[in-house]
Write a protein that holds these residues in place. Structure first.
Motif, PDB file in Angstrom:
ATOM      1  N   ALA A 261      22.385  16.978  -1.820  1.00 44.98           N
ATOM      2  CA  ALA A 261      23.234  18.127  -1.489  1.00 44.98           C
ATOM      3  C   ALA A 261      23.564  18.141  -0.007  1.00 44.98           C
ATOM      4  N   GLY A 262      22.550  17.868   0.830  1.00 42.90           N
ATOM      5  CA  GLY A 262      22.778  17.830   2.267  1.00 42.90           C
ATOM      6  C   GLY A 262      23.738  16.730   2.678  1.00 42.90           C
ATOM      7  N   VAL A 263      23.585  15.565   2.070  1.00 42.99           N
ATOM      8  CA  VAL A 263      24.484  14.443   2.371  1.00 42.99           C
ATOM      9  C   VAL A 263      25.919  14.784   1.968  1.00 42.99           C
ATOM     10  N   ALA A 264      26.078  15.408   0.804  1.00 43.56           N
ATOM     11  CA  ALA A 264      27.411  15.789   0.332  1.00 43.56           C
ATOM     12  C   ALA A 264      28.069  16.756   1.320  1.00 43.56           C
ATOM     13  N   ILE A 265      27.297  17.718   1.804  1.00 44.94           N
ATOM     14  CA  ILE A 265      27.833  18.688   2.775  1.00 44.94           C
ATOM     15  C   ILE A 265      28.247  17.976   4.065  1.00 44.94           C
ATOM     16  N   CYS A 266      27.400  17.052   4.523  1.00 46.25           N
ATOM     17  CA  CYS A 266      27.705  16.311   5.753  1.00 46.25           C
ATOM     18  C   CYS A 266      28.970  15.473   5.607  1.00 46.25           C
ATOM     19  N   ILE A 267      29.094  14.773   4.486  1.00 47.29           N
ATOM     20  CA  ILE A 267      30.256  13.913   4.278  1.00 47.29           C
ATOM     21  C   ILE A 267      31.536  14.735   4.185  1.00 47.29           C
ATOM     22  N   TYR A 268      31.490  15.816   3.391  1.00 43.58           N
ATOM     23  CA  TYR A 268      32.687  16.638   3.177  1.00 43.58           C
ATOM     24  C   TYR A 268      33.179  17.254   4.486  1.00 43.58           C
ATOM     25  N   ASN A 269      32.252  17.833   5.246  1.00 45.75           N
ATOM     26  CA  ASN A 269      32.645  18.488   6.491  1.00 45.75           C
ATOM     27  C   ASN A 269      32.875  17.486   7.615  1.00 45.75           C
ATOM     28  N   GLY A 270      32.176  16.360   7.549  1.00 40.67           N
ATOM     29  CA  GLY A 270      32.404  15.319   8.539  1.00 40.67           C
ATOM     30  C   GLY A 270      33.805  14.746   8.450  1.00 40.67           C
ATOM     31  N   MET A 271      34.349  14.712   7.223  1.00 41.54           N
ATOM     32  CA  MET A 271      35.717  14.211   7.041  1.00 41.54           C
ATOM     33  C   MET A 271      36.741  15.103   7.735  1.00 41.54           C
TER      34      MET A 271
ATOM     35  N   VAL B  23      33.033  24.221  10.711  1.00 44.25           N
ATOM     36  CA  VAL B  23      32.069  23.372   9.997  1.00 44.25           C
ATOM     37  C   VAL B  23      30.659  23.438  10.580  1.00 44.25           C
ATOM     38  N   CYS B  24      30.486  24.048  11.754  1.00 40.60           N
ATOM     39  CA  CYS B  24      29.178  24.001  12.416  1.00 40.60           C
ATOM     40  C   CYS B  24      28.072  24.608  11.551  1.00 40.60           C
ATOM     41  N   GLY B  25      28.363  25.740  10.902  1.00 37.92           N
ATOM     42  CA  GLY B  25      27.351  26.375  10.060  1.00 37.92           C
ATOM     43  C   GLY B  25      26.989  25.532   8.855  1.00 37.92           C
ATOM     44  N   LYS B  26      27.971  24.877   8.264  1.00 35.31           N
ATOM     45  CA  LYS B  26      27.736  24.054   7.085  1.00 35.31           C
ATOM     46  C   LYS B  26      26.955  22.792   7.444  1.00 35.31           C
ATOM     47  N   MET B  27      27.309  22.181   8.559  1.00 35.90           N
ATOM     48  CA  MET B  27      26.571  21.000   8.992  1.00 35.90           C
ATOM     49  C   MET B  27      25.130  21.361   9.356  1.00 35.90           C
ATOM     50  N   ALA B  28      24.953  22.532   9.973  1.00 33.54           N
ATOM     51  CA  ALA B  28      23.604  22.993  10.319  1.00 33.54           C
ATOM     52  C   ALA B  28      22.780  23.242   9.058  1.00 33.54           C
ATOM     53  N   THR B  29      23.425  23.785   8.026  1.00 35.68           N
ATOM     54  CA  THR B  29      22.746  24.019   6.745  1.00 35.68           C
ATOM     55  C   THR B  29      22.293  22.701   6.130  1.00 35.68           C
ATOM     56  N   ALA B  30      23.133  21.674   6.219  1.00 38.05           N
ATOM     57  CA  ALA B  30      22.783  20.364   5.668  1.00 38.05           C
ATOM     58  C   ALA B  30      21.543  19.795   6.355  1.00 38.05           C
ATOM     59  N   VAL B  31      21.483  19.904   7.672  1.00 36.59           N
ATOM     60  CA  VAL B  31      20.325  19.391   8.408  1.00 36.59           C
ATOM     61  C   VAL B  31      19.074  20.186   8.029  1.00 36.59           C
ATOM     62  N   SER B  32      19.219  21.501   7.864  1.00 33.78           N
ATOM     63  CA  SER B  32      18.082  22.331   7.450  1.00 33.78           C
ATOM     64  C   SER B  32      17.576  21.909   6.074  1.00 33.78           C
ATOM     65  N   LEU B  33      18.498  21.557   5.188  1.00 33.21           N
ATOM     66  CA  LEU B  33      18.097  21.106   3.848  1.00 33.21           C
ATOM     67  C   LEU B  33      17.269  19.829   3.928  1.00 33.21           C
ATOM     68  N   PHE B  34      17.642  18.915   4.822  1.00 32.09           N
ATOM     69  CA  PHE B  34      16.872  17.685   4.988  1.00 32.09           C
ATOM     70  C   PHE B  34      15.437  17.997   5.392  1.00 32.09           C
ATOM     71  N   ILE B  35      15.278  18.984   6.285  1.00 34.31           N
ATOM     72  CA  ILE B  35      13.935  19.344   6.753  1.00 34.31           C
ATOM     73  C   ILE B  35      13.134  20.031   5.652  1.00 34.31           C
TER      74      ILE B  35
END
Length: 322
Positions: A146-156, A98-110
């Motif tokens: 989109a970033g929040v959705a990625i964070c929630i899905y992978n955070g689960m 999940v590290c790459g997906k979570m990193a992508t979500a944070v990049s989207l926020f920026i």
């Protein structure tokens, strides 16, 4: 438990590294490491010394069949959760997944405000300014969603391992060696990503500095801010990606930010991040709607980020002293 497992469990209960235990016993770290993997057995004088250090009986250390209650900090060692080899591997593999997906979500926020910035600069003082600002805001919200959705899905996926971040536990015999080996193999990747990310942050500032020096065009300056955000998002992607993986090793080894002391502090201060960012969001939306100046209200976020680090650090220090 056998002697090796008991030494590991008791050392971790005292929040000592192998080096710290070795220093207290007047021996080398390698000797402690050999004890904990069962390669050698401590001499009797070292058994007596560990009995004093850990506050347990020599019988508890020497006799495998004895599982008596040994209190450390008010908790029964036998009741402490033990992480198995399978569970440790599952956590490390999930973190890597999940590290790459979570990193992508944070990049989207920026990256999310770039469209809003560009729309505001391109259509400034135009009859289309308000409409373009709304379009930019919609794009921002969609990217954030989109970033929040990625964070929630992978955070689960990581939720079942949450206790490793919050609770004190012991590692099953042999697990520590496996984790340390994977962490050691990962160190070179972590250093490389840190260096590249830092360089990207520095390079990203150059276009903004040059533009601010040679032109007063608002569109050019905003475009350079957007370029800076792109560079920063790439850097943060690297930081978050390797940070999640390294964090999984630190959590299992209960070192770095995840020592027993830090876990207790985190419990006391866990309310702060959520409450803080909720207030910041309310301030951002309230100010933006009131002034109708979405093109400048973004400055609230970097200021809030700096203040968060300072305030959270002070709060943690106060919690430690208490």
């Amino acid at each position: 438990m056998i002697l090796a497992e008991k030494i590991i469990a008791l050392r971790k209960r005292m929040n000592w590294s192998q080096e710290e235990l070795a220093e207290k016993l007047g021996i080398s770290r390698q000797s402690v490491s050999k004890w904990e993997v069962g390669a050698t057995i401590p001499d009797l004088d070292k058994i007596l010394k560990m009995s004093e250090l850990f506050g347990v009986s020599t019988d508890y250390l020497l006799k495998d069949e004895i599982e008596e209650t040994e209190l450390q900090g008010g908790k029964d060692i036998s009741e402490e959760q033990v992480v198995t080899v399978e569970e440790a591997n599952a956590y490390m593999n999930t973190a890597s997944e999940v590290c790459g997906k979570m990193a992508t979500a944070v990049s989207l926020f920026i990256l999310s405000p770039i469209c809003l910035f560009q729309m505001g600069a391109m259509y400034e003082n135009s009859i289309l300014e308000d409409r373009m600002a709304i379009i930019g805001l919609v794009v921002l919200l969609l990217i954030v969603a989109a970033g929040v959705a990625i964070c929630i899905y992978n955070g689960m996926k990581l939720e079942k391992f949450k206790y490793m971040e919050e609770e004190v536990f012991s590692l099953q015999y042999g697990v520590e060696g496996i984790v340390e080996k994977r962490k050691s193999d990962f160190e070179s990747k972590f250093r490389l990503a840190t260096v590249i990310g830092t360089v990207l942050c520095i390079i990203g500032v150059i276009p903004l500095l040059l533009t601010a020096t040679f032109t007063e065009s608002n569109l050019a300056l905003v475009s350079c801010v957007s370029i800076l955000l792109i560079f920063v998002s790439a850097a943060v992607h690297l930081f978050v990606r390797v940070g999640i993986v390294k964090g999984s090793y630190d959590k299992l080894l209960q070192c770095g930010e995840y020592t027993i002391e830090n876990k207790l502090v985190s419990k006391k201060t866990s309310y702060f991040p959520g409450a803080y960012w909720l207030i910041v969001t309310a301030i951002f939306l309230g100010y933006s709607f009131y002034t109708d100046n979405w093109g400048r209200s973004w400055i609230i976020w970097p200021v809030a980020g700096v203040l968060f680090a300072a305030l959270y650090g002070i709060l943690r220090e106060v919690a430690k002293k208490r």
